[in-house]
Write a protein that holds these residues in place. Sequence first.
Motif, PDB file in Angstrom:
ATOM      1  N   MET A 116      33.981  36.265   3.251  1.00  0.00           N
ATOM      2  CA  MET A 116      34.315  35.217   2.282  1.00  0.00           C
ATOM      3  C   MET A 116      33.297  35.175   1.148  1.00  0.00           C
ATOM      4  SD  MET A 116      35.415  32.107   4.779  1.00  0.00           S
ATOM      5  CE  MET A 116      36.302  31.066   3.639  1.00  0.00           C
ATOM      6  N   LEU A 117      32.021  35.335   1.516  1.00  0.00           N
ATOM      7  CA  LEU A 117      30.973  35.290   0.497  1.00  0.00           C
ATOM      8  C   LEU A 117      31.013  36.555  -0.366  1.00  0.00           C
ATOM      9  CD1 LEU A 117      28.048  33.802   2.647  1.00  0.00           C
ATOM     10  CD2 LEU A 117      29.545  32.588   1.052  1.00  0.00           C
ATOM     11  N   ASP A 118      31.310  37.693   0.271  1.00  0.00           N
ATOM     12  CA  ASP A 118      31.474  38.951  -0.482  1.00  0.00           C
ATOM     13  C   ASP A 118      32.556  38.793  -1.541  1.00  0.00           C
ATOM     14  OD1 ASP A 118      29.592  40.261   1.018  1.00  0.00           O
ATOM     15  OD2 ASP A 118      31.025  41.281   2.339  1.00  0.00           O
ATOM     16  N   VAL A 124      32.455  25.536  -0.005  1.00  0.00           N
ATOM     17  CA  VAL A 124      31.184  24.835  -0.132  1.00  0.00           C
ATOM     18  C   VAL A 124      30.417  25.025   1.170  1.00  0.00           C
ATOM     19  CG1 VAL A 124      30.074  22.607  -0.516  1.00  0.00           C
ATOM     20  CG2 VAL A 124      32.251  23.125  -1.654  1.00  0.00           C
ATOM     21  N   LEU A 125      29.304  25.745   1.067  1.00  0.00           N
ATOM     22  CA  LEU A 125      28.460  25.975   2.241  1.00  0.00           C
ATOM     23  C   LEU A 125      27.464  24.831   2.315  1.00  0.00           C
ATOM     24  CD1 LEU A 125      27.243  29.690   2.332  1.00  0.00           C
ATOM     25  CD2 LEU A 125      28.146  28.362   4.243  1.00  0.00           C
ATOM     26  N   ILE A 126      27.459  24.117   3.416  1.00  0.00           N
ATOM     27  CA  ILE A 126      26.527  22.991   3.532  1.00  0.00           C
ATOM     28  C   ILE A 126      25.477  23.258   4.607  1.00  0.00           C
ATOM     29  CG2 ILE A 126      26.282  20.528   4.047  1.00  0.00           C
ATOM     30  CD1 ILE A 126      29.000  20.060   2.821  1.00  0.00           C
ATOM     31  N   GLU A 140      22.574  31.681  -0.338  1.00  0.00           N
ATOM     32  CA  GLU A 140      22.703  31.529  -1.784  1.00  0.00           C
ATOM     33  C   GLU A 140      23.763  30.479  -2.079  1.00  0.00           C
ATOM     34  OE1 GLU A 140      21.900  36.269  -2.546  1.00  0.00           O
ATOM     35  OE2 GLU A 140      23.930  35.460  -2.794  1.00  0.00           O
ATOM     36  N   ASN A 141      23.499  29.656  -3.044  1.00  0.00           N
ATOM     37  CA  ASN A 141      24.450  28.641  -3.523  1.00  0.00           C
ATOM     38  C   ASN A 141      24.839  27.583  -2.494  1.00  0.00           C
ATOM     39  OD1 ASN A 141      24.611  30.099  -5.958  1.00  0.00           O
ATOM     40  ND2 ASN A 141      26.163  31.442  -5.059  1.00  0.00           N
ATOM     41  N   HIS A 212      23.577  37.748   1.488  1.00  0.00           N
ATOM     42  CA  HIS A 212      23.774  36.423   0.870  1.00  0.00           C
ATOM     43  C   HIS A 212      22.715  35.400   1.290  1.00  0.00           C
ATOM     44  CE1 HIS A 212      27.641  37.849  -0.550  1.00  0.00           C
ATOM     45  NE2 HIS A 212      27.909  38.234   0.690  1.00  0.00           N
ATOM     46  N   TRP A 213      21.611  35.876   1.829  1.00  0.00           N
ATOM     47  CA  TRP A 213      20.546  34.990   2.272  1.00  0.00           C
ATOM     48  C   TRP A 213      19.327  35.125   1.366  1.00  0.00           C
ATOM     49  CZ3 TRP A 213      20.378  31.103   5.704  1.00  0.00           C
ATOM     50  CH2 TRP A 213      19.120  30.621   6.088  1.00  0.00           C
ATOM     51  N   LYS A 214      18.665  34.025   1.123  1.00  0.00           N
ATOM     52  CA  LYS A 214      17.446  34.036   0.313  1.00  0.00           C
ATOM     53  C   LYS A 214      16.272  33.531   1.126  1.00  0.00           C
ATOM     54  CE  LYS A 214      17.194  32.305  -3.908  1.00  0.00           C
ATOM     55  NZ  LYS A 214      17.513  31.352  -4.991  1.00  0.00           N
ATOM     56  N   GLY A 215      15.185  34.286   1.146  1.00  0.00           N
ATOM     57  CA  GLY A 215      13.970  33.843   1.824  1.00  0.00           C
ATOM     58  C   GLY A 215      13.978  34.144   3.299  1.00  0.00           C
TER      59      GLY A 215
END
Length: 303
Positions: A116-118, A124-126, A140-141, A212-215
């Motif tokens: 889905m992210l691709d 909305v990712l919470i 991300e986002n 799709h991950w940061k950090g």
Amino acid sequence: MKHITFYKYVEIEDAEAFVKNHLEFCKFLDLRGKIHAGMEGINGSLSGEEKAIENYMESMKKDPRFNDIDFKISEIEKHAFGKMFVRLKKEIVSSGMGVNIKNKAPYIEAKELKKMLDNDEDVVLIDVRNSYEHEIGHFENAVMPKSETYREWPSIVESQLKKYKDKKIITYCTGGVRCEKATAYLKGQGFKDVSQLHGGIIKYGIECSDSHWKGKCFVFDDRRVVDLDPNKNNGPITQCVMCKMPSSELHNCAYVKCDKMFTACPECLKLLEGCCSRNCRNIKNRDSQREIKTPRFEEEIVA
Ligand SMILES: [Zn+2]
Ligand SMILES: [Zn+2]
């Protein structure tokens, strides 16, 4: 050595005796970690020799209550905990929400989420975790509500999330356990299209690397911060509060009344005497309080 996290909402009768026996069993296997268990289920995070961990998982799977438990397994160098605790708890993650777990949202699997992210789908990712966790690393986002503890969830929903009521929502947390009640609560508040990431960030990392991950990822054991994919070393996205150099070393302010979580490099932490700012250090020294500080990591969340 191996590290595992797991949880399951399932009725445990005579939880008191279960807790006692389970502690004995874990100690017998020379495991270390934290388990919360009670009437509503079990939630744990353990480290140990490969054989011992295998032994533990096998014996759990022989128990009809736990035979479908989803263990998230990772490689570690040394024990991730100093001791072994099994604690009797009314809730396996303290929430105070009083929701019925049966109303939880359906699962979405890690690979499905990645797809889905691709495809840049409209979701909305919470992030259900606390602020000090998502600051260290997050999708991300993602929507990252300001939050100090899981118990704030109902007020967060009221003040920060209502605008997403008619959106397609996917929630995530570290191992998945917090999303169970959080999504039941969302549904109860009239959120229409909610699902939860099955197995949380940990399982996502195992199946989809750091896509799709940061950090980095905050964890509730002695490692504190890990890479989502152990084969990739992602740089910190946070800075030292003092020198502003990249750092993902998280600490809990040594000044009891402040109690803030903050990142600091080892040198600055020394100068600050464990506090989050010069101000806190000065007040702490002035008060020279004798209160004994319980580290925040001893709190209610296991995984
Ligand atoms: Zn520094
Ligand atoms: Zn402070």
